[in-house]
Scaffold this motif. Structure first.
Motif, PDB file in Angstrom:
ATOM      1  N   LYS A   2     -22.302  -7.942   3.046  1.00 56.48           N
ATOM      2  CA  LYS A   2     -22.862  -8.191   1.713  1.00 56.48           C
ATOM      3  C   LYS A   2     -21.837  -8.861   0.799  1.00 56.48           C
ATOM      4  O   LYS A   2     -22.175  -9.735   0.001  1.00 56.48           O
ATOM      5  N   SER A  46     -21.589 -12.515   1.835  1.00 60.05           N
ATOM      6  CA  SER A  46     -22.800 -13.210   1.403  1.00 60.05           C
ATOM      7  C   SER A  46     -22.765 -13.477  -0.100  1.00 60.05           C
ATOM      8  O   SER A  46     -23.077 -14.576  -0.557  1.00 60.05           O
ATOM      9  N   SER A  94     -29.814 -14.316   1.688  1.00 55.84           N
ATOM     10  CA  SER A  94     -29.923 -12.883   1.962  1.00 55.84           C
ATOM     11  C   SER A  94     -29.072 -12.537   3.175  1.00 55.84           C
ATOM     12  O   SER A  94     -28.556 -13.421   3.862  1.00 55.84           O
ATOM     13  N   GLU A  95     -28.956 -11.228   3.444  1.00 57.22           N
ATOM     14  CA  GLU A  95     -28.224 -10.759   4.609  1.00 57.22           C
ATOM     15  C   GLU A  95     -29.003  -9.611   5.219  1.00 57.22           C
ATOM     16  O   GLU A  95     -29.536  -8.774   4.509  1.00 57.22           O
ATOM     17  N   LYS A  96     -29.108  -9.635   6.552  1.00 54.46           N
ATOM     18  CA  LYS A  96     -29.871  -8.606   7.239  1.00 54.46           C
ATOM     19  C   LYS A  96     -29.507  -8.615   8.720  1.00 54.46           C
ATOM     20  O   LYS A  96     -29.373  -9.673   9.320  1.00 54.46           O
TER      21      LYS A  96
END
Length: 107
Positions: free
Chosen positions: A60, A63, A75-77
């Motif tokens: 996160k 990012s 986004s980050e996932k």
């Protein structure tokens, strides 16, 4: 009589010292992969950054750094960072400044 008292009786000249565990700095083994993708996104171009081996919190932070520096969304996932648009060169430069190895994939 607890274990400390027993140790003091066995070793009366020993002085107890505080000990702190040194913090281990995370080190990325494999390079981060930057690739461009349009498929499955209604024709909208995105840059994907894959291969991160650290924690979700570190992901996160990376990012957020990229998004604020470039002024774009994303986004980050699941260990993947998705950044809007084709910004591979700029993103790779930012990641290299942060100390990560990068690898460009595709076009």
């Amino acid at each position: 009589m607890d274990i400390r008292d027993q140790l003091k009786n066995l070793f009366p000249e020993h002085e107890e010292q505080d000990f702190e565990m040194p913090e281990e700095k995370f080190q990325q083994n494999e390079p981060l992969i930057c690739k461009f993708e349009k498929k499955g996104r209604n024709g909208k171009p995105v840059t994907l950054i894959e291969g991160f081996e650290g924690s979700e919190e570190d992901l996160k932070q990376i990012s957020k750094k990229i998004k604020t520096t470039l002024g774009i969304g994303g986004s980050e996932k699941d260990g993947i960072i998705v950044i809007q648009g084709d910004n591979r060169d700029k993103i790779m430069k930012i990641l290299q400044e942060m100390g990560y190895k990068t690898k460009r994939v595709g076009g």
